[in-house]
Design an enzyme around this catalytic site. Structure first.
Site, PDB file in Angstrom:
ATOM      1  N   CYS A  96       0.818  -1.217   0.000  1.00 19.20           N
ATOM      2  CA  CYS A  96       0.000   0.000   0.000  1.00 19.20           C
ATOM      3  C   CYS A  96       0.846   1.259   0.000  1.00 19.20           C
ATOM      4  CB  CYS A  96      -0.947  -0.006   1.188  1.00 19.20           C
ATOM      5  SG  CYS A  96      -0.132  -0.173   2.796  1.00 19.20           S
ATOM      6  N   HIS A 391      -1.642   1.195   7.328  1.00 19.25           N
ATOM      7  CA  HIS A 391      -2.041   1.297   5.919  1.00 19.25           C
ATOM      8  C   HIS A 391      -1.767   2.701   5.411  1.00 19.25           C
ATOM      9  CE1 HIS A 391      -4.023  -0.004   2.315  1.00 19.25           C
ATOM     10  NE2 HIS A 391      -5.006   0.879   2.413  1.00 19.25           N
ATOM     11  N   ASN A 413      -7.768   4.729  -2.284  1.00 24.12           N
ATOM     12  CA  ASN A 413      -7.221   3.504  -1.725  1.00 24.12           C
ATOM     13  C   ASN A 413      -6.556   2.690  -2.837  1.00 24.12           C
ATOM     14  OD1 ASN A 413      -6.612   1.524   0.156  1.00 24.12           O
ATOM     15  ND2 ASN A 413      -8.704   1.312   0.906  1.00 24.12           N
TER      16      ASN A 413
END
Length: 474
Positions: A96, A391, A413
């Site tokens: 991520c 994250h 995202n």
């Protein structure tokens, strides 16, 4: 590092099971029949408990407790919304932080060069170099700690996950500065870049084997020079394994594309470093990493770093400036107003609805289900292991009220288009307060006195400190 023995506190005694022989004394603290009867009576005396039991027995807790009013209020419409590409997907990997780092760059390229919204920079390319550099960082850490006994907290930490997928902003910056970038078409995804489990498993096996070999050789009296010569041989093996899984990174390449007006372009014979400097309109050197860590063990206006946490030996150390929440939030708003998206790190697993694409402190009414209040604040969640920055994502917009205060935030995202609003999330401002821990913002949006503090010598934290968490959520 100063060694300390792990001794129990003088004020505390270990909990042990006491043997029972017929009429022996009751063990202090045990659940006896009278206590159990009290628990049962208390549960059965409340009708709402039976209703909650019936509901949760047939339906998942998030669905039972979903706050429909918040679904309506925390919608996907924002007063400031920057252009960005289609949602990307890290698939079954913990990359991520790489996606979040590259997405602002590709958004700038899409805008400047009129590229298709699906254009991406190669995450696989940076992951190859990150894992090779991280293997080197790990082996150097092993050489630095050869006197640590097996079972020490530090050695256990180093051996736990030496080549994991997760990372941090400064680790991303180190890779960009040293290796540049390439378009995704030049080094596309492989099965192992999208699903890293087996690659990580086999390389971790070798790295732990290498660690044992280096420590044993050091104990035999081998010189540092010989140990590092052997380390280079070890890294050659890691390179081979990475190339088999991910492909070999290009030294130079040609890139051809057609823009949205169907005009053909060719960039020929260029290195990844040259490509980044010439064709990526993104000033990575102007960014600083701010954190909001309200633990009593930390101070605002102070720079922190983590020992034994990094990837590139000849790169920059991790450097966080701890600031009040409003400083972090103001810098983020101003950067979005200027037209630039913002990399950030958060604890994405809390109060999140994946399908709706919502991050909201009131999205679930767990308190009504259980008849209790959940009371840990942000500092206590860090102190007691209930939260950590796990994250990385990108702020691409914000909804401001009439007074200019943020009501909610638009989040890009890297979980694909199937979640949220085609891959985008809406984050309430109160969720930002509780679970956003860091942002990478331009220096010009940070007060000058804090920028001056950022340049001071950092306070060193142990690698297992909560601020040492790596962004790896998938």
């Amino acid at each position: 590092m100063k060694k300390t023995a792990n001794r129990p506190s003088k004020q505390s005694k270990p909990i042990v099971n006491q043997p029972t022989n017929g009429a022996s004394k009751k063990a202090i603290g045990a659940i006896d029949a009278s206590r159990l009867q009290s628990f049962q009576s208390d549960f059965e005396s409340r009708p709402e408990n039976r209703m909650a039991l019936n509901a949760v027995a047939k339906t998942s807790l998030p669905n039972v407790s979903l706050n429909r009013q918040r679904v309506v209020e925390n919608n996907h419409v924002f007063s400031i919304q920057l252009k960005s590409g289609d949602a990307t997907s890290q698939n079954a990997s913990g990359r991520c932080w790489l996606f979040a780092g590259l997405n602002p760059m590709r958004a700038a390229m899409i805008e400047k060069y009129k590229l298709d919204s699906k254009f991406e920079l190669s995450q696989n390319y940076l992951m190859f170099w990150d894992k090779l550099e991280r293997a080197n960082y790990f082996l150097e850490s092993i050489l630095k700690t050869v006197d640590e006994p097996v079972g020490s907290r530090l050695l256990d930490y180093l051996l736990r996950d030496p080549i994991q997928d997760g990372g941090q902003w400064d680790m991303f910056v180190n890779l960009i500065r040293k290796y540049g970038v390439v378009p995704k078409s030049i080094m596309p995804e492989t099965e192992s870049s999208s699903a890293t489990r087996w690659m990580n498993h086999t390389i971790t096996h070798k790295l732990r084997e290498f660690a044992a070999e280096l420590r044993e050789a050091s104990n035999r009296g081998e010189s540092k020079a010989k140990l590092r010569a052997r380390k280079d041989e070890m890294l050659s093996i890691v390179y081979r394994m990475l190339a088999i899984h991910l492909g070999e990174p290009p030294k130079r390449f040609d890139w051809q594309y057609r823009d949205k007006e169907d005009k053909f372009h060719r960039i020929a014979d260029i290195s990844p470093q040259e490509f980044f400097k010439k064709y990526v309109p993104y000033d990575i050197d102007s960014k600083v990493c701010l954190i909001h860590c309200p633990q009593r063990s930390k101070q605002f206006g102070t720079v922190y770093t983590l020992d034994y946490l990094g990837n590139v030996i000849d790169g920059e150390i991790i450097r966080y400036l701890n600031v009040e929440l409003q400083v972090l939030k103001n810098a983020t708003v101003e950067m979005l107003k200027s037209g630039e998206t913002v990399w950030f790190g958060a604890d994405v697993g809390k109060m999140m609805d994946r399908d709706l694409g919502m991050l909201d402190m009131d999205i679930y009414d767990f308190s009504s289900i259980y008849g209790i209040v959940f009371g840990l604040d942000k500092a206590s969640r860090l102190d007691y292991g209930h939260s950590a920055m796990n994250h990385a994502m990108v702020f691409t917009g914000v909804d401001l009220d009439a007074k200019g205060n943020p009501k909610k935030w638009r989040v890009e995202n890297s979980w694909g288009e199937q979640v949220g609003d085609k891959g985008y999330f809406a984050m309430s401002d109160n969720w930002f307060d509780e679970y956003v821990y860091e942002v990478a913002v331009d220096k010009k949006f940070v007060p000058k006195n804090l920028i001056k503090a950022f340049e001071t010598e950092p306070v060193h934290l142990p690698p297992w400190d909560p601020m040492g968490a790596l962004a790896t959520k998938r």
